[in-house]
Design an enzyme around this catalytic site. Structure first.
Site, PDB file in Angstrom:
ATOM      1  CD  GLN A 121      -2.281   1.301   2.879  1.00 43.92           C
ATOM      2  OE1 GLN A 121      -1.729   0.672   3.794  1.00 43.92           O
ATOM      3  NE2 GLN A 121      -3.296   2.101   3.083  1.00 43.92           N
ATOM      4  N   GLY A 122       0.855   2.010  -1.081  1.00 47.17           N
ATOM      5  CA  GLY A 122       1.668   3.227  -1.186  1.00 47.17           C
ATOM      6  C   GLY A 122       0.817   4.456  -0.948  1.00 47.17           C
ATOM      7  CB  SER A 124       2.416   6.797   4.619  1.00 45.55           C
ATOM      8  OG  SER A 124       1.317   6.263   5.299  1.00 45.55           O
ATOM      9  CB  SER A 156       3.481  -3.269   5.509  1.00 45.59           C
ATOM     10  OG  SER A 156       3.320  -2.320   6.530  1.00 45.59           O
ATOM     11  CD  GLU A 239      -5.240   0.223   6.936  1.00 44.35           C
ATOM     12  OE1 GLU A 239      -5.680   1.360   6.655  1.00 44.35           O
ATOM     13  OE2 GLU A 239      -4.042  -0.017   7.129  1.00 44.35           O
ATOM     14  CD  GLU A 359      -2.695  10.718  19.113  1.00 44.03           C
ATOM     15  OE1 GLU A 359      -2.349  10.028  18.137  1.00 44.03           O
ATOM     16  OE2 GLU A 359      -2.230  10.544  20.256  1.00 44.03           O
TER      17      GLU A 359
HETATM   18  C1  LIG Z   1       4.078  -0.764  11.454  1.00 41.14           C
HETATM   19  C2  LIG Z   1       3.572   0.251  10.471  1.00 41.14           C
HETATM   20  C3  LIG Z   1       3.165  -0.166   9.204  1.00 41.14           C
HETATM   21  C4  LIG Z   1       2.706   0.767   8.264  1.00 41.14           C
HETATM   22  N1  LIG Z   1       2.353   0.335   7.012  1.00 41.14           N
HETATM   23  C5  LIG Z   1       1.973   1.229   6.074  1.00 41.14           C
HETATM   24  C6  LIG Z   1       1.696   0.815   4.730  1.00 41.14           C
HETATM   25  O1  LIG Z   1       1.777  -0.379   4.394  1.00 41.14           O
HETATM   26  N2  LIG Z   1       1.370   1.746   3.814  1.00 41.14           N
HETATM   27  C7  LIG Z   1       1.257   3.067   4.129  1.00 41.14           C
HETATM   28  O2  LIG Z   1       0.918   3.855   3.259  1.00 41.14           O
HETATM   29  N3  LIG Z   1       1.537   3.522   5.392  1.00 41.14           N
HETATM   30  C8  LIG Z   1       1.889   2.617   6.361  1.00 41.14           C
HETATM   31  N4  LIG Z   1       2.192   3.052   7.644  1.00 41.14           N
HETATM   32  C9  LIG Z   1       2.182   4.483   7.904  1.00 41.14           C
HETATM   33  C10 LIG Z   1       1.037   4.965   8.797  1.00 41.14           C
HETATM   34  O3  LIG Z   1      -0.181   4.936   8.074  1.00 41.14           O
HETATM   35  C11 LIG Z   1       1.390   6.391   9.258  1.00 41.14           C
HETATM   36  O4  LIG Z   1       2.538   6.297  10.068  1.00 41.14           O
HETATM   37  C12 LIG Z   1       0.266   7.005  10.040  1.00 41.14           C
HETATM   38  O5  LIG Z   1      -0.824   7.279   9.208  1.00 41.14           O
HETATM   39  C13 LIG Z   1       0.702   8.319  10.741  1.00 41.14           C
HETATM   40  O6  LIG Z   1       1.310   9.172   9.833  1.00 41.14           O
HETATM   41  P1  LIG Z   1       2.730   9.845  10.175  1.00 41.14           P
HETATM   42  O7  LIG Z   1       3.656   8.756  10.602  1.00 41.14           O
HETATM   43  O8  LIG Z   1       3.115  10.680   9.015  1.00 41.14           O
HETATM   44  O9  LIG Z   1       2.465  10.764  11.439  1.00 41.14           O
HETATM   45  P2  LIG Z   1       1.802  12.204  11.426  1.00 41.14           P
HETATM   46  O10 LIG Z   1       0.583  12.196  10.578  1.00 41.14           O
HETATM   47  O11 LIG Z   1       2.853  13.220  11.124  1.00 41.14           O
HETATM   48  O12 LIG Z   1       1.347  12.343  12.932  1.00 41.14           O
HETATM   49  C14 LIG Z   1       2.239  12.731  13.989  1.00 41.14           C
HETATM   50  C15 LIG Z   1       1.430  12.869  15.287  1.00 41.14           C
HETATM   51  O13 LIG Z   1       0.442  13.908  15.146  1.00 41.14           O
HETATM   52  C16 LIG Z   1      -0.862  13.403  15.439  1.00 41.14           C
HETATM   53  N5  LIG Z   1      -1.845  14.037  14.560  1.00 41.14           N
HETATM   54  C17 LIG Z   1      -1.751  14.220  13.211  1.00 41.14           C
HETATM   55  N6  LIG Z   1      -2.871  14.806  12.730  1.00 41.14           N
HETATM   56  C18 LIG Z   1      -3.712  14.989  13.789  1.00 41.14           C
HETATM   57  C19 LIG Z   1      -5.028  15.544  13.940  1.00 41.14           C
HETATM   58  N7  LIG Z   1      -5.717  16.003  12.892  1.00 41.14           N
HETATM   59  N8  LIG Z   1      -5.575  15.556  15.180  1.00 41.14           N
HETATM   60  C20 LIG Z   1      -4.897  15.064  16.260  1.00 41.14           C
HETATM   61  N9  LIG Z   1      -3.625  14.549  16.177  1.00 41.14           N
HETATM   62  C21 LIG Z   1      -3.058  14.500  14.963  1.00 41.14           C
HETATM   63  C22 LIG Z   1      -0.761  11.912  15.157  1.00 41.14           C
HETATM   64  O14 LIG Z   1      -1.751  11.196  15.867  1.00 41.14           O
HETATM   65  C23 LIG Z   1       0.651  11.574  15.610  1.00 41.14           C
HETATM   66  O15 LIG Z   1       0.680  11.393  17.017  1.00 41.14           O
HETATM   67  C24 LIG Z   1       2.645   2.148   8.608  1.00 41.14           C
HETATM   68  C25 LIG Z   1       3.033   2.574   9.895  1.00 41.14           C
HETATM   69  C26 LIG Z   1       3.499   1.635  10.816  1.00 41.14           C
HETATM   70  C27 LIG Z   1       3.927   2.125  12.179  1.00 41.14           C
END
Ligand SMILES: Cc1cc2nc3c(=O)[nH]c(=O)nc-3n(C[C@H](O)[C@H](O)[C@H](O)COP(=O)(O)OP(=O)(O)OC[C@H]3O[C@@H](n4cnc5c(N)ncnc54)[C@H](O)[C@@H]3O)c2cc1C
Length: 376
Positions: A121-122, A124, A156, A239, A359
């Protein structure tokens, strides 16, 4: 409402339980997911357990969603590894079924079930996680195909994937939800580079993906060009769709392990209360899952309630693990018996981030389940 299995569901459950007992060897259970997973996934497909709810014409069993819920429960109860095509089965396939062309369905669905195609899944990107509408990977239309440039992260399975469900920005002047296009991208195409990322557990489950001038045929677009947001939302609802059943069954076997540990090591009254609270919470989330299942069976589309189970499970998993390490005391630092709790302590940190952070899930529950005013 009667929440017990119907006679037909009970028969399905009994047959499945026997099948798992006969086919799940210790080798598969303990083997490395990627190698053992392929054999196990093939067995599941051959026995008709992959794509239970998918239409028969595409290799599915055309069964009701209640069978899928039973399947996930029984798999988790037996601590069986999931089908290797987690993303294909749970996200790419249902999205192609809902929005794909006949040609896309013919080309991919059966291969997803048989693991001939592994998907990733692309979505993020380095600056687009919780806020998917900030996607910057571009798709430029050129002579009957798109040219994709950009970077995805945390994908992933990308290191073993053949295909990717990709969200791109196809209209360069667009902002936020408009101008996004959802496409199916061949991970073996020239210009796709995958770089594994090592996690705190030492494993490398997810990756960065770099796209440099990757040509994607126009027929690989899912839905309308510029209409990618709606398609991506279908993926995200799926999902967390019936996932709750697997998560609660997994949590139940984990709490049972915690109880066994407490019996062996002894627990203070405060620790015993905490364990009881986890058991009570588990029962509440189990019945909430039945509510999600009812929506799914009525509409065929998972509702936002699935976010509740994911939120509860991910935070409970961290609390239960912390309790187990507390019971182990200083010995928690010594890895014994495969280091189950130590691995959980490290891996469970990611549970409250993947598939929507806590969140974000609280926002979804507030706005879309409880009908509270929007946060922004
Ligand atoms: C083990 C694992 C597997 C993953 N697999 C995939 C995958 O296969 N494909 C893929 O595309 N992605 C994948 N991800 C990515 C995952 O979807 C993102 O990490 C997640 O959506 C959070 O985005 P970010 O890391 O950019 O954090 P950010 O969005 O930058 O968030 C940082 C912090 O700010 C908080 N925050 C952000 N916006 C708000 C809001 N509006 N209100 C309140 N709080 C907020 C968040 O809760 C977090 O605590 C994976 C992540 C993990 C850990």
């Amino acid at each position: 409402m009667d929440l017990r299995d119907t006679p037909e569901e009970a028969a399905f459950r009994a047959e499945l339980r026997t099948w798992i007992e006969t086919n799940l060897s210790d080798e598969i259970r303990r083997g490395r997911f990627e190698e053992a997973g392929r054999d196990w996934s093939r067995k599941l497909h051959e026995a008709g357990y992959a794509g239970l709810t998918w239409p028969k014409e595409y290799g599915g069993a055309g069964a009701p969603y209640s069978h899928q819920a039973i399947f996930l429960e029984e798999m988790a109860r037996a601590e069986a590894p999931p089908h290797l095509g987690v993303i294909g089965l749970g996200m790419a396939g249902p999205t192609i079924i809902a929005h794909g062309t006949d040609a896309q369905k013919q080309k991919h669905l059966e291969k997803i079930l048989s693991t001939e195609e592994i998907w990733c899944q692309g979505f993020s990107e380095p600056d687009a996680g919780s806020d998917l509408s900030a996607v910057r990977t571009t798709a430029r239309s050129e002579n009957g195909h798109f040219v994709v440039d950009g970077q995805k992260v945390w994908s992933s399975f990308a290191h073993i994937a053949d295909w990717c469900i990709l969200v791109t920005r196809s209209d360069p002047g667009s902002e936020r939800h408009a101008g996004l296009t959802y496409m199916l991208v061949d991970m073996h195409a020239p210009g796709v580079e995958v770089r594994p990322l090592r996690q705190i557990t030492g494993e490398a489950e997810f990756n960065e993906i770099f796209f440099t001038g990757v040509e994607v045929p126009t027929e690989n677009v899912v839905g309308e060009v510029g209409g990618g947001w709606q398609v991506a939302m279908t993926t995200l609802l799926h999902e967390r769709g019936t996932l709750g059943f697997a998560l609660t069954a997994g949590l139940e076997s984990q709490i049972r392990k915690l109880i066994a540990l407490a019996r062996k090591r002894g627990a203070t009254p405060v620790q015993r209360d905490a364990i009881a609270r986890e058991w009570i919470g588990l029962q509440a989330v189990r019945y909430t899952n039945y509510r999600s299942l009812t929506t799914l069976m009525k509409t065929g589309i998972p509702g936002p309630e699935g976010s509740g189970a994911k939120l509860w499970w991910s935070e409970a998993n961290q609390r239960v693990t912390k309790l187990a390490l507390e019971l182990l005391g200083p010995e928690a630092q010594i890895v014994e018996d495969g280091g189950y709790w130590q691995h959980q302590q490290l891996r469970s940190r990611g549970n409250t981030i993947e598939a929507g952070t806590s969140e974000i899930l609280r926002n979804i529950i507030a706005e879309r389940v409880l009908g509270l005013p929007r946060s922004r």
